[in-house]
Design a protein around this motif. Structure first.
Motif, mmCIF file in Angstrom:
data_model
loop_
_atom_site.group_PDB
_atom_site.id
_atom_site.type_symbol
_atom_site.label_atom_id
_atom_site.label_comp_id
_atom_site.label_asym_id
_atom_site.label_seq_id
_atom_site.Cartn_x
_atom_site.Cartn_y
_atom_site.Cartn_z
ATOM 1 N N LEU A 104 0.855 -1.198 0.000
ATOM 2 C CA LEU A 104 0.000 0.000 0.000
ATOM 3 C C LEU A 104 0.880 1.234 0.000
ATOM 4 N N ARG A 105 0.644 2.109 -0.973
ATOM 5 C CA ARG A 105 1.418 3.352 -1.083
ATOM 6 C C ARG A 105 0.461 4.536 -1.249
ATOM 7 N N PRO A 106 0.197 5.243 -0.173
ATOM 8 C CA PRO A 106 -0.681 6.407 -0.297
ATOM 9 C C PRO A 106 0.039 7.589 -0.948
ATOM 10 N N ALA A 107 -0.696 8.411 -1.664
ATOM 11 C CA ALA A 107 -0.134 9.659 -2.233
ATOM 12 C C ALA A 107 -1.117 10.773 -1.898
ATOM 13 N N TYR A 108 -0.670 11.689 -1.034
ATOM 14 C CA TYR A 108 -1.578 12.720 -0.508
ATOM 15 C C TYR A 108 -0.866 14.068 -0.564
ATOM 16 N N LEU A 109 -1.547 15.071 -1.077
ATOM 17 C CA LEU A 109 -0.956 16.410 -1.119
ATOM 18 C C LEU A 109 -1.271 17.133 0.195
ATOM 19 N N HIS A 110 -0.242 17.291 1.022
ATOM 20 C CA HIS A 110 -0.410 17.876 2.357
ATOM 21 C C HIS A 110 -0.485 19.397 2.278
ATOM 22 N N GLU A 111 -1.175 19.982 3.241
ATOM 23 C CA GLU A 111 -1.178 21.441 3.370
ATOM 24 C C GLU A 111 0.264 21.914 3.603
ATOM 25 N N GLY A 112 0.645 22.976 2.912
ATOM 26 C CA GLY A 112 2.002 23.500 3.083
ATOM 27 C C GLY A 112 2.998 22.919 2.092
ATOM 28 N N VAL A 113 2.543 21.975 1.269
ATOM 29 C CA VAL A 113 3.430 21.371 0.272
ATOM 30 C C VAL A 113 2.908 21.748 -1.120
ATOM 31 N N GLU A 124 -6.307 17.739 -2.379
ATOM 32 C CA GLU A 124 -6.930 17.612 -3.707
ATOM 33 C C GLU A 124 -6.262 16.529 -4.560
ATOM 34 N N ILE A 125 -5.104 16.068 -4.116
ATOM 35 C CA ILE A 125 -4.570 14.804 -4.655
ATOM 36 C C ILE A 125 -4.560 13.852 -3.454
ATOM 37 N N ASP A 126 -5.275 12.768 -3.590
ATOM 38 C CA ASP A 126 -5.455 11.871 -2.447
ATOM 39 C C ASP A 126 -5.801 10.488 -2.989
ATOM 40 N N MET A 127 -4.795 9.675 -3.135
ATOM 41 C CA MET A 127 -5.072 8.327 -3.657
ATOM 42 C C MET A 127 -4.269 7.272 -2.892
ATOM 43 N N ALA A 128 -4.712 6.050 -3.020
ATOM 44 C CA ALA A 128 -4.022 4.925 -2.384
ATOM 45 C C ALA A 128 -3.734 3.908 -3.478
ATOM 46 N N VAL A 129 -2.448 3.654 -3.718
ATOM 47 C CA VAL A 129 -2.085 2.693 -4.762
ATOM 48 C C VAL A 129 -1.779 1.343 -4.105
ATOM 49 N N PHE A 236 -8.581 9.948 -9.281
ATOM 50 C CA PHE A 236 -8.284 8.633 -8.694
ATOM 51 C C PHE A 236 -8.640 8.568 -7.212
ATOM 52 N N ASP A 237 -8.964 7.359 -6.784
ATOM 53 C CA ASP A 237 -9.216 7.111 -5.358
ATOM 54 C C ASP A 237 -8.290 5.958 -4.938
ATOM 55 N N VAL A 238 -8.697 4.728 -5.230
ATOM 56 C CA VAL A 238 -7.835 3.574 -4.980
ATOM 57 C C VAL A 238 -7.424 3.007 -6.344
ATOM 58 N N VAL A 239 -6.147 2.716 -6.480
ATOM 59 C CA VAL A 239 -5.607 2.205 -7.744
ATOM 60 C C VAL A 239 -4.966 0.853 -7.442
ATOM 61 N N VAL A 240 -5.180 -0.123 -8.317
ATOM 62 C CA VAL A 240 -4.538 -1.425 -8.105
ATOM 63 C C VAL A 240 -3.775 -1.804 -9.371
ATOM 64 N N ALA A 241 -2.527 -2.242 -9.177
ATOM 65 C CA ALA A 241 -1.667 -2.502 -10.331
ATOM 66 C C ALA A 241 -0.678 -3.608 -10.015
ATOM 67 N N SER A 242 -0.085 -4.131 -11.066
ATOM 68 C CA SER A 242 0.927 -5.188 -10.928
ATOM 69 C C SER A 242 2.180 -4.611 -10.263
ATOM 70 N N ASP A 251 5.979 6.249 -8.019
ATOM 71 C CA ASP A 251 6.971 7.331 -8.130
ATOM 72 C C ASP A 251 6.287 8.586 -8.674
ATOM 73 N N ILE A 252 5.393 8.406 -9.631
ATOM 74 C CA ILE A 252 4.653 9.573 -10.141
ATOM 75 C C ILE A 252 3.781 10.137 -9.012
ATOM 76 N N GLY A 253 3.104 9.235 -8.292
ATOM 77 C CA GLY A 253 2.237 9.669 -7.178
ATOM 78 C C GLY A 253 3.019 10.460 -6.137
ATOM 79 N N ALA A 254 4.260 10.021 -5.874
ATOM 80 C CA ALA A 254 5.077 10.717 -4.866
ATOM 81 C C ALA A 254 5.467 12.104 -5.360
ATOM 82 N N ILE A 255 5.883 12.189 -6.604
ATOM 83 C CA ILE A 255 6.444 13.457 -7.070
ATOM 84 C C ILE A 255 5.342 14.499 -7.299
ATOM 85 N N ILE A 256 4.154 14.064 -7.702
ATOM 86 C CA ILE A 256 3.066 15.053 -7.882
ATOM 87 C C ILE A 256 2.509 15.519 -6.536
ATOM 88 N N THR A 257 2.839 14.804 -5.463
ATOM 89 C CA THR A 257 2.417 15.268 -4.138
ATOM 90 C C THR A 257 3.600 15.913 -3.400
#
Ligand code: GGG
Length: 357
Positions: A104-113, A124-129, A236-242, A251-257
């Motif tokens: 599980l890898r959450p990607a969340y845009l925190h206040e102040g970032v 406004e970016i908040d997903m769980a991969v 996106f909300d929850v994403v499931v992938a290989s 990595d994309i989720g991390a950098i956009i947040t």
């Protein structure tokens, strides 16, 4: 009083620097909370160990780790050792050996970032991969024929089992229900080109989806998903992938947040037969190793995921709230977030905020 046995595997590069801060946070919680204690064992495995012994970890490493409630991992990789040796010698054997099939890898845009994408505010970016974590493209099956000759042949086989595929897809649906946000699961494959394993994945996704009629579903090809992570991450909300696609997407989720230094990861053995492992998504980061500027927050957020997994959502919530507060204030932050604080100053600040709460 519950005492949790934690295996620390700091590993390579900035791993030891960030794991030290994760431990600092656990020590602070234990000092404040009479209901919690930690017993650590630190393992010296990684690239230096390989230089000394020819192995990335001890022969009986899994047996040694099995005696723990959870593992906190730092990073693996070395500029002088091929990546397939380091990765296949340390982290992948733990994920596979302990059947940690759910990542599980959450990607969340925190206040102040600030996101590099314009127009996105806090949350406004908040997903769980959910990344399948033990098989797929990482199955490590293959070989060489006529190695070194002009006729050399190599094979690399992806393996998709019903057990592994169903397990990760079901975990994604369960999480979409639990987090109760958009109640949507997006499955990511490349089944137009990979007409066996990923067609099978699509079929299992449709089967499992039928058990969750309250959850919206979507299936995307990985190229489209990468594009949409950039142009419309709010979809996106929850994403499931290989295994491979999940690695790339996160990595994309991390950098956009805002930073690789903010993205935590849980490698979970859902059956509880083995310890689960928690780590930052980022790797060894040779360019900043030893400079004391690595962002420890991904590891500290991984500690929160670990405590939640160990049945201490109270402690996890405290850490998450304090990290949120640190980012909101923006006073003490590492250079990846535009600050000039050191790794240990950020860890100290998290401990200070924990003390205030
Ligand atoms: N902390 C995670 C880490 O060290 N990752 C190194 C890496 O490249 N991992 C590849 C993967 O997780 O697939």
């Amino acid at each position: 009083m519950p005492s949790y046995k934690i295996a620390l595997v700091p590993g390579d590069g900035i791993g030891p620097e960030v794991v030290d801060e994760g431990r600092k946070v656990m020590d602070s919680l234990a000092a404040q909370d009479q209901g919690m204690a930690f017993e650590y064992t630190s393992f010296p495995w990684g690239s230096d160990y390989y230089r000394e012994t020819g192995k990335m970890m001890a022969e009986d490493g899994l047996e040694q780790l099995a005696a723990h409630d959870a593992i906190l991992f730092g990073a693996v990789g070395d500029p002088h050792i091929p990546d397939h040796i380091t990765l296949n010698g340390l982290i992948l054997p733990i994920r596979r050996g302990f059947d940690q099939g759910v990542c599980l890898r959450p990607a969340y845009l925190h206040e102040g970032v600030t996101s590099p994408l314009s127009g996105f505010g806090p949350g406004e970016i908040d997903m769980a991969v959910f990344r399948e974590n033990t098989e797929g493209e990482y199955s490590n099956m293959g070989g060489f024929l006529y190695q070194g000759s002009a006729d050399e042949v190599s094979t690399q086989t992806s393996v998709f089992t019903r057990r592994g595929t169903e397990r990760i897809i079901r975990a994604a649906f369960e999480h979409a229900r639990k987090r109760n946000k958009k109640r949507k699961v997006t499955s990511v494959t490349k089944s137009n080109a990979m007409a066996y394993g990923m067609v099978f994945w699509d079929r299992v996704f449709q089967e499992v989806a039928r058990e969750y009629p309250d959850i919206e579903t979507e299936s995307l090809l990985v190229d489209r998903a990468c594009m949409d992570f950039v142009r419309g991450p709010q979809w996106f909300d929850v994403v499931v992938a290989s295994n491979l696609f999940g690695d790339i997407l996160t990595d994309i989720g991390a950098i956009i947040t805002g930073s690789m230094g903010l993205a935590p990861s849980a490698n979970v053995n859902p059956e509880g037969a083995y310890p689960s492992m928690f780590e930052p998504v980022h790797g060894a980061a040779f360019d900043i190793t030893g400079k004391g500027v690595a962002n420890p927050l991904a590891t500290i957020l991984a500690v929160a995921m670990m405590l939640d997994h160990l049945g201490r959502p109270d402690a996890a919530d405290r850490i998450n709230a304090v990290v949120e507060e640190n980012l909101r204030q923006g006073r003490v932050r590492t250079p990846d977030l535009g600050g000039n604080a050191s790794t240990s100053q950020v860890g100290d600040e998290i401990v200070r905020l924990l003390g205030e709460g």
